[in-house]
Each structure stands twice: as structure tokens, then as C-alpha cells.
Design a protein around this motif. Structure first.
Motif, short mmCIF file in Angstrom:
data_model
loop_
_atom_site.label_atom_id
_atom_site.label_comp_id
_atom_site.label_asym_id
_atom_site.label_seq_id
_atom_site.Cartn_x
_atom_site.Cartn_y
_atom_site.Cartn_z
N ALA A 50 0.92 -1.22 0.00
CA ALA A 50 -0.22 -0.41 0.30
C ALA A 50 0.69 1.22 0.10
O ALA A 50 1.61 1.14 1.19
CB ALA A 50 -0.88 0.06 1.11
N GLY A 51 0.70 2.24 -0.97
CA GLY A 51 1.33 3.22 -0.85
C GLY A 51 0.22 4.43 -0.34
O GLY A 51 -0.80 5.07 -1.28
N LYS A 52 0.66 5.47 0.59
CA LYS A 52 0.25 7.00 0.35
C LYS A 52 1.70 8.28 0.58
O LYS A 52 2.49 7.87 1.41
CB LYS A 52 -0.47 6.41 1.84
CG LYS A 52 -1.26 7.36 2.03
CD LYS A 52 -1.87 7.81 4.00
CE LYS A 52 -2.04 8.39 4.35
NZ LYS A 52 -2.91 9.12 5.75
N LEU A 53 1.20 8.38 -0.55
CA LEU A 53 2.57 9.89 -0.19
C LEU A 53 2.12 10.64 0.92
O LEU A 53 2.71 11.70 1.70
CB LEU A 53 1.53 10.53 -1.86
CG LEU A 53 3.21 12.56 -1.93
CD1 LEU A 53 4.55 11.32 -1.26
CD2 LEU A 53 2.46 12.60 -3.25
N MET A 54 0.54 10.95 0.96
CA MET A 54 0.53 12.75 1.56
C MET A 54 0.44 11.72 2.94
O MET A 54 -0.20 10.90 3.56
CB MET A 54 -0.58 12.94 1.35
CG MET A 54 -0.71 13.62 -0.12
SD MET A 54 0.07 14.90 0.69
CE MET A 54 -0.48 16.12 1.14
N GLY A 55 1.46 12.54 4.45
CA GLY A 55 1.71 12.24 5.34
C GLY A 55 2.12 11.12 5.42
O GLY A 55 2.58 10.22 6.52
N GLY A 56 3.00 10.72 4.70
CA GLY A 56 3.65 9.28 5.06
C GLY A 56 3.06 7.98 4.23
O GLY A 56 1.50 8.40 4.81
N ALA A 106 -1.90 -4.17 -4.74
CA ALA A 106 -1.34 -2.72 -4.16
C ALA A 106 -2.19 -2.05 -4.33
O ALA A 106 -3.48 -2.19 -5.24
CB ALA A 106 -0.36 -2.75 -5.82
N VAL A 107 -1.97 -1.32 -3.50
CA VAL A 107 -3.15 -0.10 -3.91
C VAL A 107 -2.40 1.44 -3.76
O VAL A 107 -1.11 1.52 -2.85
CB VAL A 107 -3.98 -0.33 -2.34
CG1 VAL A 107 -5.18 0.47 -2.06
CG2 VAL A 107 -4.94 -1.72 -2.17
N GLY A 108 -2.53 2.04 -4.12
CA GLY A 108 -2.60 3.61 -3.66
C GLY A 108 -3.37 4.31 -3.61
O GLY A 108 -4.55 4.39 -4.52
#
Length: 109
Positions: A50-56, A106-108
Motif C-alpha cells: 500500500a502506498g500513501k504519499l500524503m503524511g507518509g 497493490a493499492v495507492g
């Protein structure tokens, strides 16, 4: 063993205001629809990236996993600026290529 890895299902949540849904709700929706598109269930999945950009990345993968009802599999949280979702996909692909599992998610967000 083949080096080929196939993307079996995809989904993107509809763009718009959704004041009653948070990031995990949207990610869980996308994950569940992608699984349905692929014709598999979470019981088939051997790794979640899982990928998350905002806030790490934080614990986004574990939060998604909990909401969609799957536990007991490896979860990788990634954050890589504009390449976050590509990094999540690569993480799942590498687990499959290593023979750790047959299916990955995979989730973004």
C-alpha cells in the motif's frame, strides 16, 4: 516458473466530493472492486503493498487490510513521492517473482 506477472484487475474510485468517506474507505473500495475485477478474493492474496504519499505511508496497509477483512499476510507500506503507487506495484510484483505468493494486491492513495 515464469518471469511473467499479470495485472488481473484494476479499479479507481470515482472522483468527487465524498465527505463521509476517509482515505481508508476509498482505498478499501478500490481494493474490493479490483479483486472482483480480477475474479479473486482476499483469501487468494499473499501480499499487500500500500502506498500513501500524503503524511507518509504510516500504517495505511494495515488499515486497509483490517477494513477488507484480511489478516495474516505480509503488508508493506511505501511512500515514494510521485512514484508511490508504482513502488507499491513493484513491491507486490517482487514478492510474486520471489515465489513468496501467487497473488498480490497493490493499492495507492
Amino acid at each position: 516458473m515464469s518471469d511473467d506477472v499479470w495485472i488481473l484487475g484494476i479499479y479507481m474510485t470515482k472522483f468527487g466530493k465524498r465527505p463521509d468517506d476517509d482515505t481508508v474507505d476509498l482505498a478499501a473500495e478500490a481494493a474490493q472492486h479490483a479483486l472482483a475485477d480480477a475474479g479473486v478474493t482476499m483469501a487468494d492474496i499473499g501480499v499487500l503493498a500500500a502506498g500513501k504519499l500524503m503524511g507518509g505511508a504510516g500504517g495505511i496497509g494495515q488499515s486497509i487490510q483490517k477494513q477488507i477483512g484480511q489478516t495474516g499476510i505480509p503488508v508493506y507500506n511505501v511512500a515514494n513521492e510521485c512514484a508511490t503507487v508504482a513502488t507499491a506495484m513493484r513491491t507486490a510484483i517482487m514478492a510474486i517473482k520471489a515465489g513468496a505468493c501467487d497473488y498480490g494486491l497493490a493499492v495507492g492513495v
